[in-house]
Design an enzyme around this catalytic site. Structure first.
Site, mmCIF file in Angstrom:
data_model
loop_
_atom_site.group_PDB
_atom_site.id
_atom_site.type_symbol
_atom_site.label_atom_id
_atom_site.label_comp_id
_atom_site.label_asym_id
_atom_site.label_seq_id
_atom_site.Cartn_x
_atom_site.Cartn_y
_atom_site.Cartn_z
ATOM 1 N N ASP A 483 0.799 -1.225 0.000
ATOM 2 C CA ASP A 483 0.000 0.000 0.000
ATOM 3 C C ASP A 483 0.829 1.270 0.000
ATOM 4 O O ASP A 483 0.323 2.348 -0.276
ATOM 5 C CB ASP A 483 -0.818 0.045 1.293
ATOM 6 C CG ASP A 483 -2.146 -0.642 1.142
ATOM 7 O OD1 ASP A 483 -2.595 -0.815 0.005
ATOM 8 O OD2 ASP A 483 -2.729 -0.988 2.178
HETATM 9 C C1 GLC Z 1 -0.855 2.456 5.986
HETATM 10 C C2 GLC Z 1 -0.107 1.253 6.459
HETATM 11 C C3 GLC Z 1 -0.386 0.059 5.617
HETATM 12 C C4 GLC Z 1 -1.845 -0.126 5.462
HETATM 13 C C5 GLC Z 1 -2.511 1.155 4.974
HETATM 14 C C6 GLC Z 1 -3.989 0.963 4.839
HETATM 15 O O1 GLC Z 1 -0.357 2.862 4.797
HETATM 16 O O2 GLC Z 1 1.259 1.467 6.528
HETATM 17 O O3 GLC Z 1 0.200 -1.075 6.197
HETATM 18 O O4 GLC Z 1 -2.097 -1.128 4.552
HETATM 19 O O5 GLC Z 1 -2.220 2.195 5.829
HETATM 20 O O6 GLC Z 1 -4.760 1.968 5.326
HETATM 21 C C1 GLC Z 2 -1.806 -3.813 5.307
HETATM 22 C C2 GLC Z 2 -3.015 -3.904 4.425
HETATM 23 C C3 GLC Z 2 -2.787 -4.762 3.217
HETATM 24 C C4 GLC Z 2 -1.501 -4.383 2.544
HETATM 25 C C5 GLC Z 2 -0.343 -4.409 3.512
HETATM 26 C C6 GLC Z 2 0.942 -3.948 2.896
HETATM 27 O O1 GLC Z 2 -1.649 -4.993 6.012
HETATM 28 O O2 GLC Z 2 -4.130 -4.400 5.120
HETATM 29 O O3 GLC Z 2 -3.859 -4.642 2.335
HETATM 30 O O4 GLC Z 2 -1.302 -5.281 1.504
HETATM 31 O O5 GLC Z 2 -0.630 -3.559 4.591
HETATM 32 O O6 GLC Z 2 0.936 -2.602 2.621
#
Ligand code: GLC
Ligand code: GLC
Length: 811
Positions: A483
């Site tokens: 993400d």
């Molecule tokens: C933030 C987190 C990530 C998560 C995302 C979703 O970027 O670092 O892990 O998936 O929020 O809201």
């Molecule tokens: C968080 C989110 C997932 C994403 C991950 C890596 O765990 O839930 O959707 O893939 O972060 O960013």
């Protein structure tokens, strides 16, 4: 240092010191009504949706930590104490918290009185039941005053925290005997209320928070409790609460059991009222009556335990490693149920208001859950697919209450569609239910837009095919699985969301090698599925695109010693030795290895050796190296985290199993096993004081080697780590792999294991599988004997439902 121990026979984690390094929680409920409960009785309840139907209030990240919960205050002479130590923190003579499968028992003793609280959500019940047992273990008669306490949330957990100009005027309750009803907004648009009851006449009650506590007192010092005198307050606006007061006399050796029920009711529009302004209580009374004696509660509790014993009997192992067994047999599967229920919505790190059910998250969660209750997995697949768009794109999240796509977060995460292929094929491999592919499923929930589910898989596949970049690799969109790798975001405004802002996309050359590997794996799965369905032309078309992807990766995705991670907006490399920071990443190396790209030419081995050399550390495999030390506007959120945390070189546990599976592709069972142990909570239990979070569930992140305190974990419970690790250990290490028409046996283990056994229920039959490893091998089945007869290859044919089958495997 440890704060408790595993009680494997009971499937419980027993906490013996209430001062855990972080609240250690459990979940109650597994369908509609849910509670989170910590080892000191903190937490809250909600119905279906932690944002829209919050029943009791909770203040996240409070001072002190974990303030707010469902408390019992016991007043014995001048001493006031709680069975779970908090909130009064009166020193207890004994304390124990047992977190089990869908229930928690907290037991405390003080001055000869023992109080034990059993909390659970009975099956098929929209209520939490609490059985409180008080035992007088002293030699004298005790006159106690007992006060219960919950604080109502005004339903929408977000507005409850912000719209005070309204909230302070809307609160309404009704008190009827021993039941306190919370009916805020029921007079207008709501068709639901909550209640809190006890199965005995009360000696008083309070429902107004300020009266109960006194305006300037904390949870540890409620004025009415301190005075030993309930005020029988009725809340009008402000903050409604529910507290019962009972006077309890106990002779020496005597004990008493009380049952409290915290429940939720929905009434149809024309059945809302009993009389003017008096709510219809029929449903609440019916539920209360189901639990009005301790005997009835015990029976419901036995039902819950039997339910879990049965669920967990679907997959059970006996290996030389006790710590592995307790994870696989109990806790990992339990965590998979919880991630199935909540995706990433409500934990002690996820506030329940920020995120709904994730498209990619919920699909991945299925691979750890589908063998437990396939029927629920089936419905989930259809719900998820219904939020997809006709071109294969999809909402990144949907709200559990409405099942509609969440517009605030929108779409554009280009890995999302592929996970639907994973979720669906995992379901069919488990069940053989190809008929799910014929189910009519709408696009974006628009009635009339339905196509068979199979069509959703096709558009998922084509979404990648139709969005390729200059190297023939998948365009990344807002982000792929990571993400925080936001290559089109270019944000210099701290008030913009990295997740939802695209300041540039037009003309972007940002491509993802992670999606390339993912597409290779699930594109092949899609092609195989098409073949099974007799759709040979579609299978051939799909295969052509997969082959082209493999070529593109080989041509433009190899950096010499490992796979690149991405190309940025301008077409420059990311995850290359040419970069100063972020030279190597875990995700693309995991996925391209799992896809076996360049396996024959040694690329997989080289890539995984580079991972070992550059990313592995004492606590697990970090996401990237070197960590970013400054903010790169072209990379986005990843470089916003200080080095060693989260997606910037943290050990993001979710992706460690990708490397574990990659190692099993190479047959390196010793390495797979070493990686597995590093992040597995039952193995890190002895360093609980460093690790901090619960030793019985996986955490999303463990601080990496660049962090201030390497090894410290955060964000426990709601993480794809649960499903992926179960999948990796059950299907790739232990090697019991469901396939469309058979069970495949393909272990890849530590050479030190001489033997292990697995009981696997699969399509109604039970398989007792014994794997023997006389030669100390890591991989490679030499013979399989099914019910005394040798079979070809490493394949066990599907057995008739109801039968029991003995399988002997020799490596
Ligand atoms: C933030 C987190 C990530 C998560 C995302 C979703 O970027 O670092 O892990 O998936 O929020 O809201
Ligand atoms: C968080 C989110 C997932 C994403 C991950 C890596 O765990 O839930 O959707 O893939 O972060 O960013």
């Amino acid at each position: 240092m440890q704060y408790g121990y595993f009680d494997d026979l009971k499937r419980e984690y027993v906490i013996t010191d209430p001062r855990t390094p972080w609240p250690w929680i459990n979940y109650l409920g597994n369908e509609d009504f849910f509670s989170l409960i910590s080892n000191t009785a903190g937490g809250y309840s909600f119905y279906k949706d932690a944002k829209f139907r919050r029943i009791t209030r909770y203040r996240y990240n409070n001072v002190p930590m974990d303030s707010g919960g469902k408390y019992f205050y016991i007043r014995d002479e001048d001493t006031v104490w709680n069975p779970g130590w908090k909130p009064c923190k009166t020193t207890l003579d004994a304390y124990e918290c047992r977190h089990g499968m869908g229930y928690t028992v907290i037991r405390g003793s003080k001055n000869g009185i023992e109080a034990e609280v059993l909390c659970f959500v009975p099956l098929k019940t929209q209520a939490e039941v609490q059985k409180l047992t008080l035992r007088n273990q002293s030699g004298t008669t005790k006159k106690l005053k007992l006060f219960s306490f919950v604080e109502w949330c005004l339903w929408n957990a977000a507005t409850d925290m912000e719209n005070f100009q309204r909230n302070f005027s809307t609160g309404e309750v009704e008190v009827d005997g021993s039941v306190i009803y919370h009916k805020t907004e029921y007079r207008e648009r709501r068709n639901h209320y909550a209640y809190y009851s006890v199965n005995q006449p009360v000696d008083g009650y309070d429902t107004d928070r300020e009266t109960f506590f006194g305006l300037y007192n904390g949870f540890d010092e409620p004025q009415t409790v301190m005075d030993g005198a309930p005020r029988n307050s009725v809340a009008h606006g402000w903050s409604p609460v529910a507290s019962h007061c009972l006077e309890i006399n106990l002779d020496p050796g005597e004990s008493k059991e009380l049952v409290f029920v915290l429940g939720y009711v929905e009434n149809a529009q024309d059945e809302k009222w009993e009389s003017r302004n008096i709510i219809n209580k029929d449903k609440a009374k019916a539920t209360i009556a189901r639990f009005d004696t301790a005997g009835k509660v015990d029976e419901a509790f036995a039902g819950l335990r039997a339910y879990w014993d049965n669920l967990l009997s679907n997959f059970n192992v006996r290996t030389p490693e006790e710590k592995l067994d307790r994870m696989v047999n109990t806790w990992n599967q339990y965590q998979c149920m919880i991630t199935f229920c909540f995706s990433r919505s409500a934990s002690y790190f996820e506030s329940g208001i920020g995120r709904g059910m994730g498209f990619r998250d919920s699909n991945q969660d299925l691979i750890g859950f589908v063998h437990q209750i396939p029927e629920r997995a089936r419905q989930r697949i259809i719900d998820i697919a219904s939020t997809q768009f006709p071109d294969g794109a999809c909402y990144h999240q949907y709200q559990p209450l409405t099942k509609k796509g969440n517009n605030e977060i929108g779409q554009g995460f280009n890995d999302d569609p592929l996970w639907l292929i994973l979720g669906t094929t995992a379901y069919i491999k488990e069940t053989g239910d190809f008929a799910i592919l014929d189910e009519p499923v709408p696009f974006d929930n628009v009635p009339g837009s339905e196509v068979p589910l199979f069509g959703h898989l096709t558009v998922s596949f084509d979404h990648v095919v139709n969005n390729l970049g200059p190297h023939g690799l998948p365009l990344i969109g807002r982000a792929d699985w990571n993400d925080c790798l936001n290559l089109n975001c270019f944000s210099s405004d701290p008030d913009e969301s990295f997740q939802t802002t695209e300041n540039k996309t037009e003309g972007s050359k940002a491509e993802s090698l992670m999606i390339a590997g993912l597409f290779t794996v699930y594109g092949r799965d899609y092609a195989e599925l098409c073949k099974r369905l007799g759709r040979d032309e579609e299978a051939a078309r799909a295969q052509k695109h997969v082959d082209a992807m493999v070529d593109a990766v080989t041509k433009s995705g190899w950096d010499g010693e490992w796979f690149l991670r991405a190309y940025d907006y301008f077409g420059n490399k990311i995850g290359s030795r040419e970069n100063e920071e972020g030279q190597i990443f875990i995700e693309s190396n995991g996925w391209c290895s799992m896809a076996g790209i360049g396996l024959g030419e040694g690329l997989v081995e080289k890539a995984l050796d580079s991972v070992k050399e550059r990313l592995d550390c004492e606590h697990g495999i970090v996401l990237n190296q070197p960590a970013y030390t400054e903010y790169h506007i072209g990379y986005g959120e990843i470089s916003s985290y200080p080095p060693g945390y989260k997606e910037n070189a943290g050990i993001f546990c979710h992706n460690n199993p990708w490397i574990i599976i990659g190692e099993t592709v190479l047959g390196r069972g010793d390495r797979a096993w070493e990686y597995f142990r590093k992040i597995c909570p039952s193995y890190t239990e002895p360093i609980s004081d460093l690790h901090k979070v619960e030793p019985y569930v996986y955490a999303q992140m463990i601080a990496g080697k660049d962090a201030f305190r390497p090894g410290e974990a955060k964000n426990s419970w709601l993480t794809g780590t649960a499903a992926w690790n179960f999948y990796a250990v059950s299907q790739y290490i232990l090697g019991i792999r469901p396939a469309y028409d058979r069970l495949e046996i393909d272990p890849c283990i530590s050479p030190e294991w001489k033997t292990y056994g697995v009981t696997r229920k699969f399509r109604g039959a039970t398989y007792h599988i014994t794997v023997n490893n006389p030669g100390g091998k890591m991989k490679g089945v030499s013979s399989v004997i099914v019910n005394g007869k040798p079979v070809e290859g490493n394949v066990v044919p599907v057995q008739p439902a109801g039968s029991v089958c003995e399988v002997e495997v020799i490596l």
